[in-house]
Design a protein around this motif. Structure first.
Motif, PDB file in Angstrom:
ATOM      1  N   ASP A 100     119.126  37.105  35.686  1.00  0.00           N
ATOM      2  CA  ASP A 100     120.562  37.151  35.413  1.00  0.00           C
ATOM      3  C   ASP A 100     121.021  35.731  35.128  1.00  0.00           C
ATOM      4  N   ARG A 130     125.825  41.953  31.993  1.00  0.00           N
ATOM      5  CA  ARG A 130     126.168  41.145  30.822  1.00  0.00           C
ATOM      6  C   ARG A 130     125.054  40.189  30.426  1.00  0.00           C
ATOM      7  N   GLU A 146     118.601  37.987  45.433  1.00  0.00           N
ATOM      8  CA  GLU A 146     120.067  37.974  45.446  1.00  0.00           C
ATOM      9  C   GLU A 146     120.523  39.331  45.976  1.00  0.00           C
ATOM     10  N   ARG A 200     123.239  40.746  46.458  1.00  0.00           N
ATOM     11  CA  ARG A 200     124.325  41.468  45.793  1.00  0.00           C
ATOM     12  C   ARG A 200     123.827  42.352  44.650  1.00  0.00           C
ATOM     13  N   GLY A 253     128.294  33.249  35.376  1.00  0.00           N
ATOM     14  CA  GLY A 253     129.007  32.813  36.554  1.00  0.00           C
ATOM     15  C   GLY A 253     129.094  33.831  37.674  1.00  0.00           C
ATOM     16  N   TRP A 254     128.614  35.060  37.442  1.00  0.00           N
ATOM     17  CA  TRP A 254     128.655  36.064  38.499  1.00  0.00           C
ATOM     18  C   TRP A 254     127.423  36.948  38.377  1.00  0.00           C
ATOM     19  N   VAL A 255     127.141  37.701  39.439  1.00  0.00           N
ATOM     20  CA  VAL A 255     125.965  38.565  39.449  1.00  0.00           C
ATOM     21  C   VAL A 255     126.320  39.873  38.746  1.00  0.00           C
ATOM     22  N   SER A 256     125.718  40.095  37.573  1.00  0.00           N
ATOM     23  CA  SER A 256     125.971  41.339  36.847  1.00  0.00           C
ATOM     24  C   SER A 256     124.802  42.315  36.944  1.00  0.00           C
TER      25      SER A 256
END
Length: 281
Positions: free
Chosen positions: A112, A75, A30, A32, A115-118
């Motif tokens: 991870d 998170r 990923e 990001r 709903g988002w890449v932390s």
């Protein structure tokens, strides 16, 4: 969210198993997650690991040549060995966003969820180049942490006590779960402004802050990293215990809305019976 006790246990296991190993490959699945695009994690291929430490909630993988791979678990991030067998039920295994291979032993996968890449990775010469580390306040886990450090974070602050505990610039490493545990042990309301706390309340809060964090680190030490989440959940007195009986007074543990999440408290022990507001579902 992993907090300092779990991240410390993760750092210690990684240090024990990886010190002296050579990085043979870094696969970032990923893009990001890589925050230093001019120095991608793959630039560390061929380097020998000098050690793994912790800064607040962040990991620091140092290599012998002097560079550091800093990992923010965010998170929902965590680490696992590629050959670990204690997996969750099918469909519950979080995706690996980064896989790091070594000259010996299994690969380390950084995961991870949500709903988002932390998850975030930086390759730097000095960990303090990472903003999240540069701004960290003193760490209650350190033996050098003093009452003066604590008072600088709390005394006179017109901010809710739970918010101060989770403010990384004031105190490093504490998040939603352990702040609930600290406040319950100290018998302090999570929404009371720090500036309104009495001397006795500050004494209890200081003792609870250092005691909860250091005890949790000692209890997590040596537990395999794939079992850390379950160990944390099992150890909680009030966090995540909505509807259960308070272990001190027997009152019902309740939820309240805090920032963008939900936290737990005991009305009898902490708020004089007052029920804190909860946003409608």
């Amino acid at each position: 969210m992993p907090e300092s006790p779990e991240v410390q246990a993760l750092a210690e296991e990684l240090d024990e198993r990886l010190r002296g190993r050579t990085i043979t490959g870094v696969d970032v699945l990923e893009f990001r997650a890589a925050k230093t695009r001019s120095r991608p994690p793959s630039s560390l291929e061929g380097e020998r690991i000098a050690g793994v430490t912790r800064h607040g909630k962040l990991l620091d993988v140092a290599v012998e040549a002097g560079a550091h791979l800093v990992v923010s678990l965010g998170r929902h991030g965590w680490g696992r060995w590629a050959d670990e067998t204690a997996d969750p039920a099918p469909g519950e295994r979080p995706p690996a966003l980064v896989s790091i291979g070594f000259d010996e032993g299994p690969a380390l996968e950084l995961t991870d969820a949500g709903g988002w890449v932390s998850l975030g990775l930086w390759v730097v010469d000095d960990p303090r180049e990472v903003p999240a580390i540069a701004k960290l306040g003193p760490d209650p886990a350190d033996e050098s942490f003093t009452r003066t450090d604590f008072d600088e974070a709390f005394v006179g602050r017109r901010k809710q006590t739970k918010a101060v505990l989770q403010e990384q610039e004031s105190l490093a490493g504490i998040g939603n779960a352990y702040s609930d545990e600290i406040l319950h042990l100290a018998k302090v309301s999570p929404v009371a402004h720090a500036s309104t706390l009495t001397g006795e309340e500050l004494d209890r809060l200081f003792a609870a802050t250092t005691g909860v964090v250091r005890t949790a680190i000692a209890e997590r030490r040596g537990i395999p990293i794939d079992q850390q989440k379950a160990a944390k959940v099992a150890a909680m007195r009030v966090h995540g215990r909505t509807g259960e009986a308070c272990p001190v007074c027997g009152d019902e543990i309740r939820d309240f809305s805090f920032a963008s999440t939900t936290a737990q408290y005991c009305p009898t022990c902490q708020t004089g019976g007052e029920r804190l507001p909860l946003r409608p579902a």
